[in-house]
Design a protein around this motif. Structure first.
Motif, mmCIF file in Angstrom:
data_model
loop_
_atom_site.group_PDB
_atom_site.id
_atom_site.type_symbol
_atom_site.label_atom_id
_atom_site.label_comp_id
_atom_site.label_asym_id
_atom_site.label_seq_id
_atom_site.Cartn_x
_atom_site.Cartn_y
_atom_site.Cartn_z
ATOM 1 N N SER A 183 33.894 28.157 41.521
ATOM 2 C CA SER A 183 32.554 28.634 42.274
ATOM 3 C C SER A 183 32.984 29.547 43.448
ATOM 4 N N PHE A 184 33.944 29.175 44.151
ATOM 5 C CA PHE A 184 34.438 30.011 45.488
ATOM 6 C C PHE A 184 35.082 31.394 44.726
ATOM 7 N N ILE A 185 35.911 31.122 43.729
ATOM 8 C CA ILE A 185 36.577 32.422 43.087
ATOM 9 C C ILE A 185 35.617 33.424 42.642
ATOM 10 N N GLU A 186 34.510 32.753 41.807
ATOM 11 C CA GLU A 186 33.572 33.806 41.317
ATOM 12 C C GLU A 186 32.709 34.520 42.320
ATOM 13 N N THR A 187 32.545 33.775 43.374
ATOM 14 C CA THR A 187 31.447 34.363 44.687
ATOM 15 C C THR A 187 32.439 35.211 45.450
ATOM 16 N N GLY A 188 33.680 35.110 45.224
ATOM 17 C CA GLY A 188 34.535 35.790 45.976
ATOM 18 C C GLY A 188 34.962 35.221 47.519
ATOM 19 N N ARG A 189 34.729 33.819 47.448
ATOM 20 C CA ARG A 189 35.043 33.177 48.761
ATOM 21 C C ARG A 189 36.441 32.913 48.824
ATOM 22 N N SER A 190 37.104 32.701 47.777
ATOM 23 C CA SER A 190 38.491 32.208 47.483
ATOM 24 C C SER A 190 39.155 33.342 46.653
ATOM 25 N N ARG A 191 40.294 33.814 46.919
ATOM 26 C CA ARG A 191 41.162 34.772 46.266
ATOM 27 C C ARG A 191 42.141 33.993 45.264
ATOM 28 N N PRO A 192 41.953 34.032 43.995
ATOM 29 C CA PRO A 192 42.701 32.926 43.026
ATOM 30 C C PRO A 192 44.117 33.640 43.026
ATOM 31 N N SER A 193 45.150 32.935 42.821
ATOM 32 C CA SER A 193 46.608 33.307 42.647
ATOM 33 C C SER A 193 46.627 34.056 41.401
ATOM 34 N N GLU A 194 47.975 34.796 41.309
ATOM 35 C CA GLU A 194 48.291 35.363 40.018
ATOM 36 C C GLU A 194 48.335 34.331 38.831
ATOM 37 N N ASP A 195 48.814 33.155 39.094
ATOM 38 C CA ASP A 195 49.086 31.984 37.931
ATOM 39 C C ASP A 195 47.780 31.602 37.640
ATOM 40 N N MET A 196 46.604 31.524 38.597
ATOM 41 C CA MET A 196 45.380 31.119 38.383
ATOM 42 C C MET A 196 44.482 32.102 37.662
ATOM 43 N N VAL A 197 44.764 33.143 38.042
ATOM 44 C CA VAL A 197 43.950 34.285 37.007
ATOM 45 C C VAL A 197 44.525 34.109 35.700
ATOM 46 N N LEU A 198 45.784 34.160 35.373
ATOM 47 C CA LEU A 198 46.126 34.175 34.211
ATOM 48 C C LEU A 198 45.863 32.674 33.335
ATOM 49 N N LYS A 199 46.022 31.752 34.084
ATOM 50 C CA LYS A 199 45.358 30.250 33.445
ATOM 51 C C LYS A 199 43.816 30.234 33.035
ATOM 52 N N LEU A 200 43.093 30.924 34.108
ATOM 53 C CA LEU A 200 41.482 30.858 33.555
ATOM 54 C C LEU A 200 41.479 31.949 32.433
ATOM 55 N N ALA A 201 41.839 33.177 32.324
ATOM 56 C CA ALA A 201 41.978 34.015 31.352
ATOM 57 C C ALA A 201 42.395 33.445 29.873
ATOM 58 N N ASP A 202 43.254 32.561 30.052
ATOM 59 C CA ASP A 202 43.685 31.856 28.951
ATOM 60 C C ASP A 202 42.846 30.939 28.490
ATOM 61 N N HIS A 203 42.270 30.108 29.422
ATOM 62 C CA HIS A 203 40.992 29.174 28.928
ATOM 63 C C HIS A 203 39.665 29.835 28.345
ATOM 64 N N LEU A 204 39.687 30.904 28.834
ATOM 65 C CA LEU A 204 38.559 31.828 28.439
ATOM 66 C C LEU A 204 38.785 32.675 27.365
ATOM 67 N N ASP A 205 40.052 32.690 27.004
ATOM 68 C CA ASP A 205 40.407 33.444 25.540
ATOM 69 C C ASP A 205 39.881 34.948 26.051
ATOM 70 N N VAL A 206 40.641 35.455 27.093
ATOM 71 C CA VAL A 206 40.290 36.759 27.334
ATOM 72 C C VAL A 206 41.473 37.775 26.565
ATOM 73 N N PRO A 207 40.808 38.654 26.254
ATOM 74 C CA PRO A 207 41.749 39.689 25.333
ATOM 75 C C PRO A 207 42.961 40.102 26.363
ATOM 76 N N MET A 208 44.105 40.551 25.781
ATOM 77 C CA MET A 208 45.229 40.788 26.856
ATOM 78 C C MET A 208 45.106 42.301 27.676
ATOM 79 N N ARG A 209 44.210 43.054 26.815
ATOM 80 C CA ARG A 209 43.793 44.227 27.576
ATOM 81 C C ARG A 209 43.095 43.846 28.900
ATOM 82 N N ASP A 210 42.241 43.165 28.523
ATOM 83 C CA ASP A 210 41.257 42.711 30.003
ATOM 84 C C ASP A 210 41.792 41.734 30.936
#
Length: 265
Positions: free
Chosen positions: A39-66
């Motif tokens: 929730s904090f990441i989505e509302t901008g109250r917390s900046r995710p680490s690079e690893d967290m961005v990639l981990k969330l993208a993986d679990h959300l099946d985000v295409p590589m371009r995105d």
């Protein structure tokens, strides 16, 4: 002058999460985090680490371009290269694709990108395209446009309504998974094409028990039947490679196989 609001990584992640129909709690469980942190990441109250961005993208099946877009929005450098296929560094890939397509002859096989532009095709495909108007064959060749256009293959396809429905449903699934405006524009174009009206279609003397929906197409006073298989690269590390798909057409009945083998000889 006014400046558009900056797109944040949190808003992008929220959009992908909602597109996938996943709650914050479910995503947190998959990413071994907490719903509060998500929730904090989505509302901008917390900046995710690079690893967290990639981990969330993986679990959300985000295409590589995105995924690159997510990293940029979070203030990080893109992780994945986007190398043109004609770049010298792609020489081994191009050679491998050509050998694969040639090795599949006399059966049709082709390689398309994310917008169904044909980047490579073998002689089996060229055989099916024989006689099409030049304006459809001019680069960039598009597989969906060639198949469904009223001056393309559509009038030759015996089961055009079923095959058209299959292709449009395939595109709808891809649009739902990826935010691709070029793909959406292509879908709107080809779905608006008129469906050829066929009368007196020849039926086989004995019905063939197909094991998958076939493409049944007229060619050179014959009726050929194919089922298609689509392959992608495992764990790609380049956007271009991630968006390539190899489609192979397997004969769906003995008569088609025999005819194609006779051409190959």
């Amino acid at each position: 002058m006014t400046t558009a609001a900056r797109v944040t990584v949190g808003s992008l992640l929220r959009t992908w999460r909602e597109r996938r129909g996943i709650s914050q709690l479910e995503l947190a469980g998959r990413a071994e985090s907490s719903s509060r942190h998500i929730s904090f990441i989505e509302t901008g109250r917390s900046r995710p680490s690079e690893d967290m961005v990639l981990k969330l993208a993986d679990h959300l099946d985000v295409p590589m371009r995105d995924r690159n877009a997510l990293l940029l929005a979070a203030g990080y450098a893109p992780r994945y290269a986007h190398t043109p296929l004609d770049d010298p560094s792609m020489g081994t890939l191009r050679e491998g694709l050509e050998r694969l397509l040639t090795g599949y002859e006399p059966y049709p096989a082709l390689v398309v990108d994310a917008a169904y532009h044909v980047v490579a095709a073998n002689r089996g495909v060229l055989m099916l395209l024989d006689g099409l108007p030049e304006h459809l064959l001019a680069p960039p060749l598009n597989a969906m446009r060639i198949t469904l256009h009223p001056e393309g293959l559509a009038p030759r396809i015996v089961n055009i309504r079923e095959w058209r429905g299959h292709l449009l449903a395939q595109m709808e699934r891809q649009i739902a998974l990826a935010r691709s405006e070029p793909l959406r524009a292509l879908y709107e174009e080809v779905s608006a094409y008129p469906v050829p009206h066929r009368t007196g279609d020849a039926e086989p003397a004995e019905p063939v028990p197909y094991f998958a929906l076939p493409l049944v197409i007229e060619h050179d006073d014959r009726v050929l039947s194919f089922v298609s298989s689509i392959s992608t690269f495992n764990t790609p590390m380049d956007v271009t490679v991630a968006e390539l798909a190899i489609e192979t057409m397997l004969p769906a009945d003995p008569a088609t196989a025999k005819y194609l083998r006779s051409l190959g000889g």
